[in-house]
Design a protein around this motif. Structure first.
Motif, PDB file in Angstrom:
ATOM      1  N   MET A   1       0.404  -1.069   0.300  1.00 53.33           N
ATOM      2  CA  MET A   1       0.026   0.244  -0.404  1.00 53.33           C
ATOM      3  C   MET A   1       0.835   1.364   0.042  1.00 53.33           C
ATOM      4  N   THR A   2       0.178   2.274  -0.872  1.00 53.09           N
ATOM      5  CA  THR A   2       1.132   3.670  -0.866  1.00 53.09           C
ATOM      6  C   THR A   2       0.425   4.375   0.400  1.00 53.09           C
ATOM      7  N   GLU A   3       1.961   5.151   1.070  1.00 60.49           N
ATOM      8  CA  GLU A   3       1.702   5.337   2.404  1.00 60.49           C
ATOM      9  C   GLU A   3       1.072   7.421   1.490  1.00 60.49           C
ATOM     10  N   ILE A   4       1.285   7.971   2.412  1.00 56.81           N
ATOM     11  CA  ILE A   4       0.529   9.410   2.063  1.00 56.81           C
ATOM     12  C   ILE A   4       1.327  10.560   1.917  1.00 56.81           C
ATOM     13  N   HIS A   5       2.020  10.809   0.843  1.00 59.71           N
ATOM     14  CA  HIS A   5       3.147  11.916   0.727  1.00 59.71           C
ATOM     15  C   HIS A   5       2.874  13.120  -0.377  1.00 59.71           C
ATOM     16  N   PRO A   6       3.532  14.207   0.171  1.00 59.49           N
ATOM     17  CA  PRO A   6       2.620  14.999  -0.642  1.00 59.49           C
ATOM     18  C   PRO A   6       2.676  15.559  -1.907  1.00 59.49           C
ATOM     19  N   HIS A   7       3.646  14.505  -2.516  1.00 58.10           N
ATOM     20  CA  HIS A   7       3.542  14.422  -4.189  1.00 58.10           C
ATOM     21  C   HIS A   7       2.232  13.826  -4.800  1.00 58.10           C
ATOM     22  N   GLN A   8       1.928  12.919  -3.640  1.00 59.83           N
ATOM     23  CA  GLN A   8       1.239  11.692  -4.593  1.00 59.83           C
ATOM     24  C   GLN A   8       0.234  11.959  -5.042  1.00 59.83           C
ATOM     25  N   ARG A   9       0.443  10.992  -6.928  1.00 59.68           N
ATOM     26  CA  ARG A   9      -1.020  11.446  -7.831  1.00 59.68           C
ATOM     27  C   ARG A   9      -2.312  10.570  -7.393  1.00 59.68           C
ATOM     28  N   VAL A  10      -3.461  11.523  -7.390  1.00 61.38           N
ATOM     29  CA  VAL A  10      -4.587  11.301  -6.503  1.00 61.38           C
ATOM     30  C   VAL A  10      -5.697  10.745  -7.771  1.00 61.38           C
ATOM     31  N   ALA A  11      -6.805  10.413  -8.215  1.00 60.26           N
ATOM     32  CA  ALA A  11      -7.627  10.467  -8.535  1.00 60.26           C
ATOM     33  C   ALA A  11      -8.878  10.138  -7.587  1.00 60.26           C
ATOM     34  N   VAL A  12      -9.923  10.662  -8.707  1.00 60.58           N
ATOM     35  CA  VAL A  12     -11.290  10.733  -7.792  1.00 60.58           C
ATOM     36  C   VAL A  12     -12.692  10.698  -8.459  1.00 60.58           C
ATOM     37  N   ARG A  44      -2.911  16.962  -2.455  1.00 56.19           N
ATOM     38  CA  ARG A  44      -2.161  16.135  -3.263  1.00 56.19           C
ATOM     39  C   ARG A  44      -2.490  16.694  -4.784  1.00 56.19           C
ATOM     40  N   GLU A  45      -1.825  15.805  -5.883  1.00 54.12           N
ATOM     41  CA  GLU A  45      -1.879  16.659  -7.117  1.00 54.12           C
ATOM     42  C   GLU A  45      -2.946  15.057  -7.803  1.00 54.12           C
ATOM     43  N   LEU A  46      -3.571  16.135  -8.238  1.00 50.70           N
ATOM     44  CA  LEU A  46      -4.738  15.682  -8.690  1.00 50.70           C
ATOM     45  C   LEU A  46      -4.971  15.546 -10.494  1.00 50.70           C
ATOM     46  N   VAL A  47      -4.707  14.202 -10.227  1.00 50.96           N
ATOM     47  CA  VAL A  47      -4.227  13.446 -12.096  1.00 50.96           C
ATOM     48  C   VAL A  47      -5.712  13.086 -12.841  1.00 50.96           C
ATOM     49  N   ARG A  48      -6.938  13.444 -11.847  1.00 50.58           N
ATOM     50  CA  ARG A  48      -8.100  12.685 -12.397  1.00 50.58           C
ATOM     51  C   ARG A  48      -9.190  12.871 -11.464  1.00 50.58           C
ATOM     52  N   ALA A  49     -10.655  13.670 -11.973  1.00 56.10           N
ATOM     53  CA  ALA A  49     -11.286  13.515 -11.395  1.00 56.10           C
ATOM     54  C   ALA A  49     -12.554  13.204 -11.714  1.00 56.10           C
ATOM     55  N   ILE A  50     -13.702  12.531 -11.568  1.00 55.20           N
ATOM     56  CA  ILE A  50     -14.921  12.246 -12.377  1.00 55.20           C
ATOM     57  C   ILE A  50     -16.003  11.744 -12.036  1.00 55.20           C
ATOM     58  N   SER A  51     -16.624  12.230 -12.102  1.00 54.56           N
ATOM     59  CA  SER A  51     -18.270  11.716 -11.401  1.00 54.56           C
ATOM     60  C   SER A  51     -19.329  11.364 -12.733  1.00 54.56           C
ATOM     61  N   SER A  97     -15.656   0.743 -12.551  1.00 52.82           N
ATOM     62  CA  SER A  97     -14.541   0.504 -12.412  1.00 52.82           C
ATOM     63  C   SER A  97     -13.698   0.109 -13.157  1.00 52.82           C
ATOM     64  N   LEU A  98     -13.589  -0.548 -14.384  1.00 52.02           N
ATOM     65  CA  LEU A  98     -12.440  -0.134 -15.801  1.00 52.02           C
ATOM     66  C   LEU A  98     -12.139   0.692 -15.317  1.00 52.02           C
ATOM     67  N   ASP A  99     -12.321   2.295 -15.155  1.00 54.65           N
ATOM     68  CA  ASP A  99     -12.276   4.011 -15.231  1.00 54.65           C
ATOM     69  C   ASP A  99     -10.719   3.346 -13.713  1.00 54.65           C
ATOM     70  N   HIS A 106      -1.355   5.169 -12.921  1.00 54.49           N
ATOM     71  CA  HIS A 106      -1.197   6.129 -13.558  1.00 54.49           C
ATOM     72  C   HIS A 106      -0.659   6.647 -12.218  1.00 54.49           C
ATOM     73  N   VAL A 107      -1.480   6.587 -10.706  1.00 55.29           N
ATOM     74  CA  VAL A 107      -1.876   6.934  -9.501  1.00 55.29           C
ATOM     75  C   VAL A 107      -1.282   6.584  -8.063  1.00 55.29           C
ATOM     76  N   ASP A 108      -1.124   7.086  -7.446  1.00 53.54           N
ATOM     77  CA  ASP A 108      -0.751   6.335  -5.868  1.00 53.54           C
ATOM     78  C   ASP A 108      -2.374   5.470  -5.149  1.00 53.54           C
ATOM     79  N   THR A 109      -3.462   7.231  -5.515  1.00 51.93           N
ATOM     80  CA  THR A 109      -4.435   6.883  -4.559  1.00 51.93           C
ATOM     81  C   THR A 109      -5.582   6.705  -4.593  1.00 51.93           C
ATOM     82  N   MET A 110      -6.565   6.596  -5.327  1.00 51.66           N
ATOM     83  CA  MET A 110      -7.955   6.409  -6.349  1.00 51.66           C
ATOM     84  C   MET A 110      -8.458   6.310  -4.580  1.00 51.66           C
ATOM     85  N   VAL A 111      -9.510   8.316  -4.607  1.00 53.03           N
ATOM     86  CA  VAL A 111     -10.558   7.702  -4.040  1.00 53.03           C
ATOM     87  C   VAL A 111     -12.158   7.850  -4.593  1.00 53.03           C
TER      88      VAL A 111
END
Length: 165
Positions: A1-12, A44-51, A97-99, A106-111
């Motif tokens: 599991m990836t730990e939280i860090h300032p340059h973490q790439r996140v998808a929401v 953190r660094e937002l890679v993608r936010a999809i609704s 799920s596919l996304d 491409h990310v460290d964290t998926m929200v």
């Protein structure tokens, strides 16, 4: 599991239908999507936010879709299907799920912003791939198996003043 860090790439990824129904059935209120996105990213660094939204030909829904875009979400829209017997169906479980699986490398964290237990297997898969998984939803309407499959769960009910309009 990836730990939280300032340059973490996140998808929401937001299951808008799930959040909408939970917020309305529990509190008769709407979600503050701007606050939701801010908290999900948390510096953190937002890679993608999809609704993921459903078009049901309701009044003001196009304004809602435009507002999501203005906040910073990409919207994926699916039309509701009405069957011969009058029943209706529309969900984004497979598409979301596919996304998530596609974005995982491409990310460290998926929200994931949903309480739908169908996503527990996705969480397990993402974590196995080394992606940190966080879920934001209303605890009262969130499947236990989903909470158990995540690295972190944020209960929106505990901060109604932040996440509800």
């Amino acid at each position: 599991m990836t730990e939280i860090h300032p340059h973490q790439r996140v998808a929401v990824l937001v299951d808008a239908q799930n959040l909408y129904h939970s917020a309305h059935s529990l509190y008769s209120r709407n979600i503050d999507y701007s606050s939701l996105l801010d908290k999900a990213v948390s510096g953190r660094e937002l890679v993608r936010a999809i609704s993921y939204v459903i078009r049901a030909d309701s009044p003001d829904e196009e304004r809602f879709f435009d507002a999501l875009v203005d906040i910073g979400f990409e919207t994926k829209i699916k039309d509701i299907k009405t069957f011969g017997d009058g029943s209706k169906k529309a969900d984004w479980d497979v598409g979301m799920s596919l996304d998530a699986v596609t974005l995982a490398s491409h990310v460290d964290t998926m929200v994931l912003c949903t309480g739908d237990g169908d996503f527990s297997r996705l969480c397990s898969h993402l974590r196995h791939e080394g992606v940190r998984v966080e879920v934001m939803a209303f605890k009262e309407s969130t499947a236990d198996e989903l909470v158990e499959a995540t690295d972190a769960f944020l209960d929106l009910s505990e901060r109604q003043d932040t996440f509800l309009l």
